[in-house]
Design an enzyme around this catalytic site. Structure first.
Site, PDB file in Angstrom:
ATOM      1  N   ARG A  30       0.870  -1.171   0.000  1.00  0.00           N
ATOM      2  CA  ARG A  30       0.000   0.000   0.000  1.00  0.00           C
ATOM      3  C   ARG A  30       0.913   1.228   0.000  1.00  0.00           C
ATOM      4  O   ARG A  30       2.054   1.164   0.453  1.00  0.00           O
ATOM      5  CB  ARG A  30      -0.897   0.028   1.238  1.00  0.00           C
ATOM      6  CG  ARG A  30      -1.816  -1.182   1.375  1.00  0.00           C
ATOM      7  CD  ARG A  30      -2.616  -1.091   2.678  1.00  0.00           C
ATOM      8  NE  ARG A  30      -3.566  -2.190   2.817  1.00  0.00           N
ATOM      9  CZ  ARG A  30      -3.316  -3.306   3.506  1.00  0.00           C
ATOM     10  NH1 ARG A  30      -2.150  -3.467   4.119  1.00  0.00           N
ATOM     11  NH2 ARG A  30      -4.231  -4.261   3.594  1.00  0.00           N
ATOM     12  N   LYS A  83      -2.559  -2.200   7.811  1.00  0.00           N
ATOM     13  CA  LYS A  83      -3.755  -1.710   8.495  1.00  0.00           C
ATOM     14  C   LYS A  83      -3.838  -2.283   9.904  1.00  0.00           C
ATOM     15  O   LYS A  83      -3.508  -3.441  10.122  1.00  0.00           O
ATOM     16  CB  LYS A  83      -5.005  -2.093   7.700  1.00  0.00           C
ATOM     17  CG  LYS A  83      -5.170  -1.301   6.400  1.00  0.00           C
ATOM     18  CD  LYS A  83      -6.484  -1.626   5.727  1.00  0.00           C
ATOM     19  CE  LYS A  83      -6.709  -0.773   4.488  1.00  0.00           C
ATOM     20  NZ  LYS A  83      -7.977  -1.092   3.821  1.00  0.00           N
ATOM     21  N   HIS A 130      -2.019   2.403  -5.852  1.00  0.00           N
ATOM     22  CA  HIS A 130      -2.751   1.153  -5.617  1.00  0.00           C
ATOM     23  C   HIS A 130      -2.833   0.300  -6.881  1.00  0.00           C
ATOM     24  O   HIS A 130      -3.010  -0.922  -6.799  1.00  0.00           O
ATOM     25  CB  HIS A 130      -4.158   1.464  -5.103  1.00  0.00           C
ATOM     26  CG  HIS A 130      -4.562   0.617  -3.936  1.00  0.00           C
ATOM     27  ND1 HIS A 130      -3.911   0.656  -2.721  1.00  0.00           N
ATOM     28  CD2 HIS A 130      -5.533  -0.323  -3.793  1.00  0.00           C
ATOM     29  CE1 HIS A 130      -4.475  -0.202  -1.897  1.00  0.00           C
ATOM     30  NE2 HIS A 130      -5.458  -0.813  -2.515  1.00  0.00           N
ATOM     31  N   ARG A 185      -0.256  -2.266  -6.767  1.00  0.00           N
ATOM     32  CA  ARG A 185      -0.637  -3.345  -5.831  1.00  0.00           C
ATOM     33  C   ARG A 185      -1.609  -4.314  -6.518  1.00  0.00           C
ATOM     34  O   ARG A 185      -1.453  -5.530  -6.421  1.00  0.00           O
ATOM     35  CB  ARG A 185      -1.269  -2.721  -4.593  1.00  0.00           C
ATOM     36  CG  ARG A 185      -1.763  -3.704  -3.529  1.00  0.00           C
ATOM     37  CD  ARG A 185      -2.130  -2.893  -2.291  1.00  0.00           C
ATOM     38  NE  ARG A 185      -2.971  -3.615  -1.353  1.00  0.00           N
ATOM     39  CZ  ARG A 185      -2.517  -4.402  -0.381  1.00  0.00           C
ATOM     40  NH1 ARG A 185      -1.220  -4.603  -0.247  1.00  0.00           N
ATOM     41  NH2 ARG A 185      -3.349  -4.989   0.449  1.00  0.00           N
ATOM     42  N   HIS A 219      -4.220  -9.070   3.583  1.00  0.00           N
ATOM     43  CA  HIS A 219      -5.683  -9.066   3.688  1.00  0.00           C
ATOM     44  C   HIS A 219      -6.111  -9.904   4.896  1.00  0.00           C
ATOM     45  O   HIS A 219      -5.654 -11.026   5.063  1.00  0.00           O
ATOM     46  CB  HIS A 219      -6.317  -9.662   2.426  1.00  0.00           C
ATOM     47  CG  HIS A 219      -6.272  -8.753   1.252  1.00  0.00           C
ATOM     48  ND1 HIS A 219      -6.419  -9.189  -0.047  1.00  0.00           N
ATOM     49  CD2 HIS A 219      -6.096  -7.395   1.166  1.00  0.00           C
ATOM     50  CE1 HIS A 219      -6.329  -8.159  -0.869  1.00  0.00           C
ATOM     51  NE2 HIS A 219      -6.140  -7.067  -0.162  1.00  0.00           N
ATOM     52  N   TYR A 267      -9.261 -11.004  -7.159  1.00  0.00           N
ATOM     53  CA  TYR A 267      -8.256 -11.173  -8.210  1.00  0.00           C
ATOM     54  C   TYR A 267      -8.482 -12.447  -9.020  1.00  0.00           C
ATOM     55  O   TYR A 267      -7.993 -12.555 -10.138  1.00  0.00           O
ATOM     56  CB  TYR A 267      -6.851 -11.150  -7.608  1.00  0.00           C
ATOM     57  CG  TYR A 267      -6.561  -9.813  -6.977  1.00  0.00           C
ATOM     58  CD1 TYR A 267      -6.340  -8.691  -7.770  1.00  0.00           C
ATOM     59  CD2 TYR A 267      -6.570  -9.648  -5.599  1.00  0.00           C
ATOM     60  CE1 TYR A 267      -6.121  -7.443  -7.201  1.00  0.00           C
ATOM     61  CE2 TYR A 267      -6.344  -8.412  -5.025  1.00  0.00           C
ATOM     62  CZ  TYR A 267      -6.118  -7.319  -5.830  1.00  0.00           C
ATOM     63  OH  TYR A 267      -5.914  -6.089  -5.268  1.00  0.00           O
TER      64      TYR A 267
END
Length: 299
Positions: A149, A173, A245, A248, A271, A280
């Protein structure tokens, strides 16, 4: 228990136990406050422990009438669900009133990606004869090599570079750390930048451990990274709207197309849920359909 007290407790839980950023905490509180606003505007005296599914159904109709988009409605419902899960976890409530509430159906938006040739074209457009170009080359190689990120890129620390092992440690995150592989090319350009540019800079106090620095010896901002990529896209004539992004997304898509295990990609992207990574696989199916259309004689 009133709304004010319960929101304070919820805020403490999000900050201390969940270790969420200030922006994330504010977003959750804003979602619940919208429910409080609904009760106030409709003249209903309902405290948080007395909320029922029927109240929430009325709330959904109310926010829909305000013209909120489906995504905004879904985000608000998600925040309210988290609030009631917290109340149950604290033994303040036995039944979850949000269990039977269905949010708006959302169409999953597939992220924009770049082909490998487009990425190579962007990299080749960087002027590595300048200090900024040397740094930018190292940054974009790192973005694509490890699927970071933009916040993880600008926060990358020298102390978290493990060049001998081919890994970097990043903070994602929720302040969650993970080890991510980094490619040989990215490490090579990072080393060129560190030895040829960064070593000769006067570094501001408090920024000594950041890998990527601006001309004044301070860490970079998100906006700077966006502008660097936007300028490169214009320079190469790329018509797609791209951002940090996009690298990414391209990293993940190219891995899946190459046959990478979904669980491994989830781990590298950081994630929390594999369902986030599964988007994806949809991109991969689109790619496979395109191959059929382009190359099958009966397509």
């Amino acid at each position: 228990m009133n709304w004010s007290n319960s929101l304070k407790q919820f805020q403490g839980y999000l900050q201390v136990e969940k270790s969420l950023s200030g922006n994330s905490v504010e977003a959750y509180l804003r979602d619940v406050k919208k429910l409080v606003q609904y009760f106030d505007s409709t003249g209903q005296k309902v405290n948080p422990l007395d909320v029922e599914a029927s109240h929430l159904q009325g709330f959904l109709e109310w926010i829909n009438g305000l013209g909120m988009t489906s995504h905004s409605q879904a985000r608000t419902i998600s925040g309210i669900r988290a609030f009631y899960k917290f109340l149950i976890m604290e033994d303040l409530l036995n039944a979850d009133p949000t269990e039977t509430i269905e949010g708006p159906k959302l169409q999953r938006k597939l992220p924009d990606t770049l082909s490998y040739d487009e990425i190579v074209s962007l990299f080749e457009a960087i002027d590595v004869s300048t200090p900024e170009g040397t740094r930018n080359k190292a940054m974009l190689e790192t973005l694509y090599s490890s699927g970071l990120r933009v916040s993880e890129l600008i926060e990358l620390k020298l102390s978290n570079l493990y060049e001998d092992l081919g890994f970097i440690r990043v903070t994602g995150k929720g302040n969650k750390e993970r080890l991510v592989p980094i490619g040989r090319d990215a490490l090579k350009y990072i080393r060129v930048y560190l030895d040829g540019v960064r070593r000769h800079q006067t570094i501001k106090k408090g920024h000594e451990d950041f890998v990527f620095l601006n001309r004044r010896g301070a860490s970079l901002t998100r906006v700077m990274i966006f502008n660097i990529i936007k300028d490169l896209a214009a320079k190469t004539g790329l018509e797609k709207s791209i951002s940090p992004h996009t690298f990414r997304h391209s990293f993940a898509t190219h891995l899946i197309e190459g046959g990478a295990d979904l669980r491994a990609v989830q781990e590298m992207l950081g994630h929390e849920s594999i369902t986030t990574t599964e988007i994806y696989t949809h991109l991969d199916r689109d790619y496979l359909k395109q191959v059929i259309q382009d190359f099958h004689p009966r397509s």
